[in-house]
Write an enzyme that holds these catalytic residues in place. Structure first.
Site, PDB file in Angstrom:
ATOM      1  N   ILE A 140      -4.085   4.635   0.799  1.00 13.82           N
ATOM      2  CA  ILE A 140      -4.517   4.959   2.155  1.00 13.82           C
ATOM      3  C   ILE A 140      -5.616   6.014   2.135  1.00 13.82           C
ATOM      4  CG2 ILE A 140      -3.752   5.850   4.395  1.00 13.82           C
ATOM      5  CD1 ILE A 140      -0.864   5.009   3.438  1.00 13.82           C
ATOM      6  N   PHE A 188       0.841  -1.200   0.000  1.00 10.81           N
ATOM      7  CA  PHE A 188       0.000   0.000   0.000  1.00 10.81           C
ATOM      8  C   PHE A 188       0.875   1.248   0.000  1.00 10.81           C
ATOM      9  CE2 PHE A 188       0.826  -1.043   4.409  1.00 10.81           C
ATOM     10  CZ  PHE A 188       1.081   0.196   5.012  1.00 10.81           C
ATOM     11  N   CYS A 189       0.274   2.360  -0.414  1.00  5.76           N
ATOM     12  CA  CYS A 189       0.945   3.653  -0.423  1.00  5.76           C
ATOM     13  C   CYS A 189      -0.120   4.728  -0.241  1.00  5.76           C
ATOM     14  CB  CYS A 189       1.729   3.865  -1.714  1.00  5.76           C
ATOM     15  SG  CYS A 189       0.717   3.712  -3.209  1.00  5.76           S
ATOM     16  N   THR A 190       0.239   5.984  -0.377  1.00  2.00           N
ATOM     17  CA  THR A 190      -0.681   7.076  -0.051  1.00  2.00           C
ATOM     18  C   THR A 190      -1.904   7.097  -0.955  1.00  2.00           C
ATOM     19  OG1 THR A 190       1.205   8.404   0.691  1.00  2.00           O
ATOM     20  CG2 THR A 190      -0.885   9.557   0.336  1.00  2.00           C
TER      21      THR A 190
END
Length: 308
Positions: free
Chosen positions: A211, A182-184
């Protein structure tokens, strides 16, 4: 709308699109003019592999920009995540030409050819709660320090360029596991999952919308997110419901700080924090103090100092 009015509400759009954008150079000038003509501020990156960026403006202006980008044949189907800011979170508008819209530095990694399976926010908890799943935060170390998912692995990378080396060094830990990343906002994982799949791993997943989409859609009472999510604008962080968080930047080193970190004796607003205090000289501190004084004077006049 006056950006110095505290009650003002600005629409923030984090957007990207991987595509074959051979004419990216010729799009720069008209795109910059389009944004500046509507009071939009932020940063947009254009490369042969597509577009990426975060911008803010009035609701009408942002809607027009998204329509404009979607009207370009290569960019149709843009991935966009919206949030709000009480004040304009950017100082200026920049449209930049880049080699990559998210820099990994590995030739041949193409999310248009191969990418991990998308997992919707409402299905993410089930995946990362599976004991057979290894959950990896692909963001930089200072972002992870502010908040991450429960049980996630922190690669402790200073930049995304270091991520491929970390994966190579930990391939043994990934064998026979479901790999959830996952990332922003989702864009970094497009390349991260493409890279991991190129190494021969099959069960590779990533959080669709990142996120930001998870915090927007998953109620706090059901959330496995811990802390706040760093964002690359003057809001600094957001939390559930994409409400602005409590983090603030150290203006000396640009590190996001929690309220507890700002309680340190080494934290002086605009001048130092625990992370940079011992690496700065007295001359640095004198310079930072003068800048902070100018920021405070400008704020008293109801304006924003461009260096803040």
């Amino acid at each position: 709308m006056n950006e110095t009015t505290a009650s003002a509400s600005f629409h923030v759009a984090a957007l990207y699109r991987f595509c074959r954008l051979e004419r990216f150079e010729e799009l720069r000038a008209p795109l910059a003019a389009f944004c500046c003509g509507r009071g939009i501020k932020g940063t947009l990156l254009l490369a042969r592999e597509g577009v990426n960026g975060t911008v803010a403006g009035t609701a009408a202006a942002i809607s027009e920009l998204v329509d404009y980008l979607d009207s370009q044949p290569e960019l149709a189907g843009l991935d966009v995540k919206y949030s709000q800011a009480a004040e304009m979170p950017f100082h200026r508008m920049k449209v930049r030409l880049k080699r990559e819209i998210v820099t990994m530095g590995v030739d041949g990694v193409d999310p248009l050819e191969s990418v991990g399976a998308y997992v919707a926010p409402d299905e993410w908890n089930e995946l990362i709660s599976d004991p057979d799943t290894i959950v990896i935060d692909t963001r930089n170390d200072y972002e992870v320090a502010l908040g991450t998912f429960k049980g996630a692995v922190d690669p402790r990378t200073a930049t995304f360029r270091e991520f491929p080396e970390w994966v190579e060094e930990h391939k043994g830990d990934l064998e026979n596991r479901k790999i959830a990343m996952f990332c922003t906002g989702g864009i970094r994982c497009e390349k991260a999952t493409a890279f991991v799949k190129s190494l021969g791993f099959d069960e590779v997943f990533h959080l669709k919308g990142g996120i930001l989409k998870y915090l927007e859609e998953v109620p706090a009472r059901e959330s496995l997110w811990e802390g706040e999510c760093f964002v690359f604008d003057e809001r600094v962080s957001v939390t559930h419901g994409l409400e602005e968080g409590e983090a603030e930047l150290c203006r000396a080193c640009r590190r996001p700080l929690t309220p507890a970190e700002r309680a340190s004796s080494k934290f002086v607003a605009g001048i130092s924090c625990d992370y940079c205090h011992d690496s700065r000289t007295d001359e640095d501190r004198v310079r930072y103090a003068e800048r902070q004084r100018q920021i405070e004077l400008t704020a008293k006049r109801g304006r924003r100092h461009i260096g803040s």
